[in-house]
Scaffold this motif. Structure first.
Motif, PDB file in Angstrom:
ATOM      1  N   LEU A  74      -3.005   3.387  12.947  1.00  0.00           N
ATOM      2  CA  LEU A  74      -1.837   3.820  12.180  1.00  0.00           C
ATOM      3  C   LEU A  74      -2.142   3.696  10.700  1.00  0.00           C
ATOM      4  O   LEU A  74      -2.531   2.629  10.216  1.00  0.00           O
ATOM      5  CB  LEU A  74      -0.634   2.930  12.550  1.00  0.00           C
ATOM      6  N   THR A  75      -1.978   4.776   9.945  1.00  0.00           N
ATOM      7  CA  THR A  75      -2.246   4.720   8.512  1.00  0.00           C
ATOM      8  C   THR A  75      -1.175   3.914   7.792  1.00  0.00           C
ATOM      9  O   THR A  75      -0.045   3.763   8.279  1.00  0.00           O
ATOM     10  CB  THR A  75      -2.298   6.129   7.901  1.00  0.00           C
ATOM     11  N   PHE A  76      -1.524   3.404   6.632  1.00  0.00           N
ATOM     12  CA  PHE A  76      -0.535   2.686   5.829  1.00  0.00           C
ATOM     13  C   PHE A  76       0.627   3.603   5.456  1.00  0.00           C
ATOM     14  O   PHE A  76       1.786   3.182   5.435  1.00  0.00           O
ATOM     15  CB  PHE A  76      -1.173   2.109   4.564  1.00  0.00           C
ATOM     16  N   THR A  77       0.321   4.854   5.161  1.00  0.00           N
ATOM     17  CA  THR A  77       1.361   5.802   4.774  1.00  0.00           C
ATOM     18  C   THR A  77       2.348   6.025   5.908  1.00  0.00           C
ATOM     19  O   THR A  77       3.564   5.979   5.711  1.00  0.00           O
ATOM     20  CB  THR A  77       0.724   7.135   4.335  1.00  0.00           C
ATOM     21  N   ASP A  78       1.847   6.276   7.111  1.00  0.00           N
ATOM     22  CA  ASP A  78       2.739   6.464   8.251  1.00  0.00           C
ATOM     23  C   ASP A  78       3.494   5.185   8.591  1.00  0.00           C
ATOM     24  O   ASP A  78       4.679   5.218   8.941  1.00  0.00           O
ATOM     25  CB  ASP A  78       1.959   6.952   9.471  1.00  0.00           C
ATOM     26  N   THR A  81       3.860  12.788  -0.880  1.00  0.00           N
ATOM     27  CA  THR A  81       3.601  11.432  -1.357  1.00  0.00           C
ATOM     28  C   THR A  81       3.594  11.438  -2.882  1.00  0.00           C
ATOM     29  O   THR A  81       3.258  12.447  -3.512  1.00  0.00           O
ATOM     30  CB  THR A  81       2.263  10.889  -0.837  1.00  0.00           C
ATOM     31  N   LYS A 138       0.053  -3.991  11.701  1.00  0.00           N
ATOM     32  CA  LYS A 138      -0.171  -2.552  11.692  1.00  0.00           C
ATOM     33  C   LYS A 138      -1.349  -2.230  12.598  1.00  0.00           C
ATOM     34  O   LYS A 138      -2.457  -2.726  12.372  1.00  0.00           O
ATOM     35  CB  LYS A 138      -0.461  -2.052  10.271  1.00  0.00           C
ATOM     36  N   SER A 191       4.393  -1.012   3.813  1.00  0.00           N
ATOM     37  CA  SER A 191       3.203  -1.425   4.539  1.00  0.00           C
ATOM     38  C   SER A 191       2.214  -1.958   3.520  1.00  0.00           C
ATOM     39  O   SER A 191       2.262  -1.608   2.331  1.00  0.00           O
ATOM     40  CB  SER A 191       2.597  -0.260   5.315  1.00  0.00           C
ATOM     41  N   ARG A 221       0.825  -1.205   0.000  1.00  0.00           N
ATOM     42  CA  ARG A 221       0.000   0.000   0.000  1.00  0.00           C
ATOM     43  C   ARG A 221       0.863   1.261   0.000  1.00  0.00           C
ATOM     44  O   ARG A 221       0.484   2.278  -0.558  1.00  0.00           O
ATOM     45  CB  ARG A 221      -0.919  -0.005   1.232  1.00  0.00           C
ATOM     46  N   GLU A 260       2.913   6.000  -2.493  1.00  0.00           N
ATOM     47  CA  GLU A 260       1.656   5.326  -2.240  1.00  0.00           C
ATOM     48  C   GLU A 260       1.307   4.471  -3.451  1.00  0.00           C
ATOM     49  O   GLU A 260       1.104   4.983  -4.546  1.00  0.00           O
ATOM     50  CB  GLU A 260       0.551   6.359  -1.937  1.00  0.00           C
TER      51      GLU A 260
END
Length: 303
Positions: free
Chosen positions: A117-121, A276, A113, A71, A36, A301
């Motif tokens: 918590l976001t996938f980006t973080d 991003t 995860k 992630s 992701r 992303e």
């Protein structure tokens, strides 16, 4: 066929390409993750030039994937895998893959995860944040001590400043003048880099976490009464050892991944993802880091 951003030989940006690759197959102790997000780090472009981390040996197989932290969601599990199932959200360090639609991860370098918590973080944590965490723990400074972080505006520096602050340390951050407000926002006293910077450091320094190397590392060493409190992630071990310090001792475990994730969830650590890019613009993302223009973390992303 899935896509991946790779380098086809050692060299500069001209070796990079977005290509189609075979979908990886997980072996024993591995999971296949649909990526992701992927974090972008200086080590990525350095590896393209032929750089190896201390202790690494052997030649790479080409084309070689960019990326060292991802992630995503588990698509398939290999033989003997326990604790992970298809559909689980995870993050970690890939064995194969990175800036790619799919990646293989070993369960030894993988963690669940947290939902908060976001996938980006999450994609910023396995390299930058864990490196920062390892270094702060290695220095083991008492609450109230003063830590100097060189390169405080970069990905590892951003995390190091915040983790140190969460542990009760006073932090001085060395960075360019352009990143002054950003470093101050993190809670550090900003010192502008450039000739004579050591004279601008206010008061005593009890520890140094160097992320730059070179002359900056040598200058920083002069500020310490105890050189055992000098560590670097920006210079080879033989260089810092001559100064009386050491390289950051990396602790690559799922427990360390979980520890930094908890810091983000608790609000003590903000990865500060400032830009991003989609996978199709992976080269632009990498140039932003390679040319030193990144402030905080850059993330690709993927989906």
């Amino acid at each position: 066929m899935p896509k991946a951003y790779v380098f086809t030989r050692y060299g500069g940006p001209e070796t990079e390409a977005l290509v189609q690759v075979d979908r990886p197959v997980p072996g024993p102790g591995q999971v296949l993750v649909r990526v992701r997000a992927a974090g972008v780090n200086p080590v990525d472009w350095k590896q393209r030039t032929g750089y190896r981390r201390p202790g690494e040996s052997g030649e790479r197989d080409f084309p070689a994937y960019f990326g060292n932290e991802v992630s995503g969601v588990v698509e398939e599990v290999g033989e003997g895998v326990e604790g992970f199932a298809v559909g689980d959200a995870v993050f970690g360090r890939p064995v194969v893959g990175g800036y790619s639609e799919y990646a293989l991860l070993s369960v030894d370098l993988l963690a669940p995860k947290p939902a908060a918590l976001t996938f980006t973080d999450a994609a910023t944590l396995p390299v930058a944040a864990v490196t920062a965490y390892d270094g702060i723990r290695q220095l083991d400074l008492p609450a109230g001590a003063t830590l100097l972080v060189t390169g405080a505006g970069g990905g590892v520096g951003v995390a190091a400043v915040q983790i140190a602050r969460a542990l009760g340390l006073h932090v001085v951050g060395l960075s360019s003048e352009a990143k002054k407000d950003f470093v101050a926002l993190l809670g550090a006293v900003h010192v502008p880099s450039g000739p004579g910077w050591t004279e601008r450091v206010p008061g005593r320094v009890d520890g140094v976490y160097d992320l730059v190397g070179g002359d900056v590392l040598e200058d920083a060493a002069t500020l310490l009464a105890d050189r055992a409190k000098l560590i670097t992630a920006g210079a080879p071990p033989e260089v810092v050892e001559k100064l009386g310090g050491a390289r950051v001792a990396r602790v690559r475990t799922p427990e360390r991944l979980a520890a930094v994730a908890d810091l983000v969830v608790s609000g003590d650590l903000d990865p500060h993802v400032t830009q991003t890019f989609p996978l199709e613009q992976a080269g632009e993302a990498l140039r932003t880091v390679e040319e030193g223009h990144a402030r905080g973390k850059i993330v690709i992303e993927v989906a």
